[in-house]
Design a protein around this motif. Structure first.
Motif, short mmCIF file in Angstrom:
data_model
loop_
_atom_site.label_atom_id
_atom_site.label_comp_id
_atom_site.label_asym_id
_atom_site.label_seq_id
_atom_site.Cartn_x
_atom_site.Cartn_y
_atom_site.Cartn_z
N LEU A 114 7.55 1.27 6.69
CA LEU A 114 8.97 0.90 6.66
C LEU A 114 9.42 0.61 5.22
CD1 LEU A 114 8.97 -1.18 9.92
CD2 LEU A 114 10.22 0.95 9.54
N TRP A 115 9.64 1.69 4.48
CA TRP A 115 10.06 1.62 3.08
C TRP A 115 11.24 0.66 2.92
CZ3 TRP A 115 14.31 4.67 0.68
CH2 TRP A 115 14.28 4.63 -0.71
N ILE A 116 11.16 -0.18 1.95
CA ILE A 116 12.15 -1.18 1.55
C ILE A 116 12.28 -2.32 2.58
CG2 ILE A 116 14.58 -1.67 0.99
CD1 ILE A 116 14.79 1.10 -0.18
N VAL A 117 12.41 -2.01 3.84
CA VAL A 117 12.65 -3.02 4.87
C VAL A 117 11.47 -4.00 4.96
CG1 VAL A 117 13.09 -3.39 7.33
CG2 VAL A 117 14.18 -1.48 6.12
N VAL A 118 10.26 -3.48 4.98
CA VAL A 118 9.05 -4.30 4.85
C VAL A 118 8.69 -4.16 3.38
CG1 VAL A 118 6.64 -4.61 5.53
CG2 VAL A 118 8.35 -3.95 7.24
N PRO A 119 9.03 -5.18 2.57
CA PRO A 119 9.10 -5.02 1.12
C PRO A 119 7.77 -5.04 0.37
CG PRO A 119 9.69 -7.24 1.70
CD PRO A 119 9.48 -6.50 3.00
N CYS A 120 6.95 -4.02 0.57
CA CYS A 120 5.69 -3.94 -0.16
C CYS A 120 5.93 -3.73 -1.66
CB CYS A 120 4.78 -2.86 0.41
SG CYS A 120 5.48 -1.21 0.40
N HIS A 121 7.14 -3.29 -2.02
CA HIS A 121 7.46 -3.13 -3.44
C HIS A 121 7.50 -4.47 -4.17
CE1 HIS A 121 11.40 -3.73 -1.47
NE2 HIS A 121 11.77 -4.30 -2.61
N ARG A 122 7.55 -5.57 -3.43
CA ARG A 122 7.60 -6.90 -4.05
C ARG A 122 6.21 -7.46 -4.37
NH1 ARG A 122 12.07 -9.02 0.24
NH2 ARG A 122 13.76 -7.66 -0.49
N VAL A 123 5.17 -6.67 -4.10
CA VAL A 123 3.81 -7.11 -4.39
C VAL A 123 3.36 -6.44 -5.69
CG1 VAL A 123 1.44 -7.29 -3.55
CG2 VAL A 123 3.34 -7.41 -1.93
N ILE A 124 2.90 -7.28 -6.61
CA ILE A 124 2.51 -6.81 -7.95
C ILE A 124 1.10 -7.30 -8.27
CG2 ILE A 124 4.91 -6.71 -8.76
CD1 ILE A 124 4.44 -9.44 -10.12
N GLY A 125 0.59 -6.85 -9.40
CA GLY A 125 -0.72 -7.30 -9.85
C GLY A 125 -0.70 -8.77 -10.25
N THR A 126 -1.85 -9.41 -10.24
CA THR A 126 -1.96 -10.82 -10.60
C THR A 126 -1.43 -11.08 -12.01
OG1 THR A 126 -3.87 -11.03 -9.14
CG2 THR A 126 -3.57 -12.77 -10.76
N ASN A 127 -1.59 -10.09 -12.89
CA ASN A 127 -1.13 -10.24 -14.28
C ASN A 127 0.35 -9.87 -14.44
OD1 ASN A 127 -1.20 -7.48 -14.04
ND2 ASN A 127 -2.63 -7.15 -15.72
N GLY A 128 1.03 -9.61 -13.33
CA GLY A 128 2.45 -9.27 -13.38
C GLY A 128 2.73 -7.80 -13.53
N SER A 129 1.68 -6.98 -13.57
CA SER A 129 1.88 -5.54 -13.75
C SER A 129 2.28 -4.87 -12.45
CB SER A 129 0.59 -4.90 -14.28
OG SER A 129 -0.43 -5.00 -13.30
N LEU A 130 2.99 -3.77 -12.60
CA LEU A 130 3.28 -2.93 -11.45
C LEU A 130 2.00 -2.20 -11.12
CD1 LEU A 130 6.70 -1.29 -12.36
CD2 LEU A 130 6.28 -3.25 -10.90
N THR A 131 1.64 -2.22 -9.87
CA THR A 131 0.45 -1.50 -9.44
C THR A 131 0.84 -0.61 -8.29
OG1 THR A 131 -0.16 -3.34 -8.02
CG2 THR A 131 -1.17 -3.30 -10.19
N GLY A 132 -0.04 0.27 -7.89
CA GLY A 132 0.20 1.29 -6.89
C GLY A 132 1.39 1.10 -5.97
N TYR A 133 2.08 2.18 -5.75
CA TYR A 133 3.21 2.19 -4.83
C TYR A 133 3.34 3.60 -4.27
CZ TYR A 133 7.89 1.30 -2.97
OH TYR A 133 8.98 1.16 -2.14
N ALA A 134 3.29 3.73 -2.96
CA ALA A 134 3.30 5.04 -2.32
C ALA A 134 4.50 5.88 -2.73
CB ALA A 134 3.23 4.90 -0.80
N GLY A 135 5.64 5.25 -2.97
CA GLY A 135 6.85 5.98 -3.34
C GLY A 135 6.93 6.30 -4.82
N GLY A 136 5.93 5.90 -5.59
CA GLY A 136 5.93 6.12 -7.04
C GLY A 136 6.33 4.85 -7.77
N LEU A 137 5.65 4.58 -8.87
CA LEU A 137 5.93 3.34 -9.61
C LEU A 137 7.35 3.28 -10.14
CD1 LEU A 137 2.62 2.68 -11.57
CD2 LEU A 137 3.48 1.53 -9.53
N TRP A 138 7.97 4.42 -10.44
CA TRP A 138 9.35 4.39 -10.93
C TRP A 138 10.29 3.85 -9.86
CZ3 TRP A 138 13.54 7.12 -9.01
CH2 TRP A 138 13.26 8.13 -8.10
N ARG A 139 10.00 4.16 -8.58
CA ARG A 139 10.82 3.61 -7.50
C ARG A 139 10.59 2.11 -7.33
NH1 ARG A 139 9.69 8.85 -4.63
NH2 ARG A 139 11.70 9.94 -4.52
N LYS A 140 9.34 1.70 -7.45
CA LYS A 140 9.02 0.26 -7.35
C LYS A 140 9.77 -0.50 -8.44
CE LYS A 140 5.05 -2.82 -6.89
NZ LYS A 140 3.65 -2.82 -6.46
N LYS A 141 9.72 0.00 -9.66
CA LYS A 141 10.42 -0.63 -10.78
C LYS A 141 11.92 -0.70 -10.49
CE LYS A 141 11.16 -0.22 -15.72
NZ LYS A 141 11.80 0.68 -16.59
#
Length: 156
Positions: A114-141
């Motif tokens: 459930l893209w966006i609705v279940v907000p997995c894009h809000r989960v990041i690396g412990t160091n604050g970095s963007l990490t894996g995202y099925a829709g592409g890191l540019w979309r997560k950003k």
């Protein structure tokens, strides 16, 4: 099951569901937008459009994602991350009661249907970095910047 395709700033969203709820929302790089939206999908379409227009910070249409018991548990904790906030994979694992389950949590996040609705894009690396995202890191950003309450040059 019914499916509708809508245009979003990040691509074409494919929304699938029935009277039991929305089971899948995914993003495609290209596709044809639906001319008619099935009745069972209209509320989801409306709320997603509101989200992209910054008129909505949460969703309240009925969800019906398919997944294992563990995946369902992980997805439920994702729903608890407030709009405009992030949480690390380690924090997610702690909330689920097993700090060693970090890889399993990351895998379940990656299978979130459930893209966006279940907000997995809000989960990041412990160091604050963007990490894996099925829709592409540019979309997560883009999504994190879209939800950021303060206007900044760039988060990442």
């Amino acid at each position: 099951m019914e499916t509708a395709y809508i245009k979003t700033p990040l691509g074409i969203a494919a929304i699938t569901g029935d009277e039991n709820g929305i089971s899948e929302i995914s993003v495609l790089d290209e596709g044809t937008v639906s001319v008619e939206i099935p009745i069972v999908l209209q509320e989801a379409v409306l709320q997603l459009n509101d989200y992209f227009e910054k008129k909505r910070t949460h969703f309240d249409f009925k969800l019906n994602p398919k997944g294992t018991e563990f995946q369902q548990k992980v997805w439920k904790t994702l729903l608890e991350i407030p709009y405009g906030k992030t949480r690390s994979y380690l924090e997610q694992s702690k909330i689920l009661g097993d700090v060693k389950a970090i890889r399993a949590v990351a895998s379940a996040n990656g299978k979130n249907p459930l893209w966006i609705v279940v907000p997995c894009h809000r989960v990041i690396g412990t160091n604050g970095s963007l990490t894996g995202y099925a829709g592409g890191l540019w979309r997560k950003k883009w999504l994190l910047e879209h939800e950021n309450p303060t206007t900044q040059q760039s988060l990442f």
